[in-house]
Design an enzyme around this catalytic site. Structure first.
Site, PDB file in Angstrom:
ATOM      1  N   LYS A 120       0.835  -1.209   0.000  1.00  0.00           N
ATOM      2  CA  LYS A 120       0.000   0.000   0.000  1.00  0.00           C
ATOM      3  C   LYS A 120       0.877   1.270   0.000  1.00  0.00           C
ATOM      4  O   LYS A 120       0.631   2.196  -0.780  1.00  0.00           O
ATOM      5  CB  LYS A 120      -0.918  -0.002   1.233  1.00  0.00           C
ATOM      6  CG  LYS A 120      -1.958   1.092   1.197  1.00  0.00           C
ATOM      7  CD  LYS A 120      -2.763   1.133   2.462  1.00  0.00           C
ATOM      8  CE  LYS A 120      -1.961   1.765   3.557  1.00  0.00           C
ATOM      9  NZ  LYS A 120      -2.615   1.839   4.844  1.00  0.00           N
ATOM     10  N   ASP A 138      -6.614   1.244   1.050  1.00  0.00           N
ATOM     11  CA  ASP A 138      -6.645   1.299   2.510  1.00  0.00           C
ATOM     12  C   ASP A 138      -8.053   0.947   2.969  1.00  0.00           C
ATOM     13  O   ASP A 138      -8.894   0.532   2.165  1.00  0.00           O
ATOM     14  CB  ASP A 138      -6.210   2.689   3.014  1.00  0.00           C
ATOM     15  CG  ASP A 138      -7.276   3.740   2.746  1.00  0.00           C
ATOM     16  OD1 ASP A 138      -8.204   3.468   1.937  1.00  0.00           O
ATOM     17  OD2 ASP A 138      -7.211   4.826   3.340  1.00  0.00           O
TER      18      ASP A 138
END
Ligand code: SF4
Length: 230
Positions: A120, A138
């Protein structure tokens, strides 16, 4: 969701957010990388408060390495998990100096090899600092993609790959920001603000009308004359 609906979904988000940006404050790729590492399980606002004091003193790999773990901890104590994050940021600064000439690398492989940098974080840096059409998933992006039917998936990687596949190309660069900001401020986890949602039309969330009505109810009640109630 059909391709036409997805197109409409992004068109409406783009209209609502003409210039979407990361809420983390940074001026260089290195500052962004450190801010993203610090932001794991913390708010962007909290990270900004810390980096506003840290960056005027140390905002390069050499300066952070010179600060050392204890020195860095002093600046980031207000952020959750600060001890582990301080260790990672000092360690990644040393690796940048030793292996990358003090620069933030531009490949996923090199980014993910840095301590504290996962998929991420690498996606955020590649997208925000280097303008690549990556999709950082997220908690907000994951929720919005599933709840609305835009790109359902069982885990963040599934959602990421689906979003990359189905997002209309002209929205790809900003899609991560559209979805994160939409999830953060409108499509909230507990009580989505469906009554004032720009993508109410194409959204396929089954309970969207219920949430929109709930928001209207107090307003109607407030209009009743004094002394009467329902
Ligand atoms: S209508 Fe409601 S559930 Fe659908 S995207 Fe908007 S806020 Fe989220």
């Amino acid at each position: 969701m059909t391709p036409a609906k997805r197109e409409e979904f992004f068109r409406l988000l783009a209209r609502a957010m003409p210039d979407p940006k990361s809420e983390l404050e940074y001026t260089t790729p290195f500052e962004l990388l450190v801010a993203v590492v610090l932001s794991a399980q913390a708010t962007d606002k909290g990270v900004n408060v810390a980096t506003r004091k840290l960056y005027p003193v140390a905002n390069t790999p050499a300066k952070i390495a010179a600060l050392g773990v204890e020195g860095l901890e002093g600046y980031i104590k207000t952020i959750g998990l600060y001890r582990g994050k301080a260790k990672n940021v000092v360690a990644l600064s040393k690796i940048l100096l030793e292996k990358h000439g003090g620069e933030v690398p531009r490949t996923r492989e090199d980014l993910e090899a840095l301590p504290g940098v996962g998929r991420k974080t690498a996606n955020v840096v590649l997208n925000v600092a280097f303008g690549e059409s990556t999709m950082a998933v997220d908690t907000h992006v994951f929720r919005v993609a599933n709840r609305t039917g835009l790109a359902p998936g069982k885990n963040p990687l599934e959602v990421e790959l689906k979003l990359l596949k189905v997002t209309p190309p002209r929205y790809l660069l900003n899609a991560h920001h559209y979805l994160i900001l939409h999830g953060r401020y409108t499509c909230l986890a507990k009580k989505p603000l469906c009554a004032k949602c720009p993508v109410f039309g194409p959204c396929e969330f089954k309970e969207k009308k219920k949430y929109a009505k709930e928001a209207e109810a107090p307003a109607k009640k407030a209009k009743l004359p004094k002394g009467r109630d329902v």
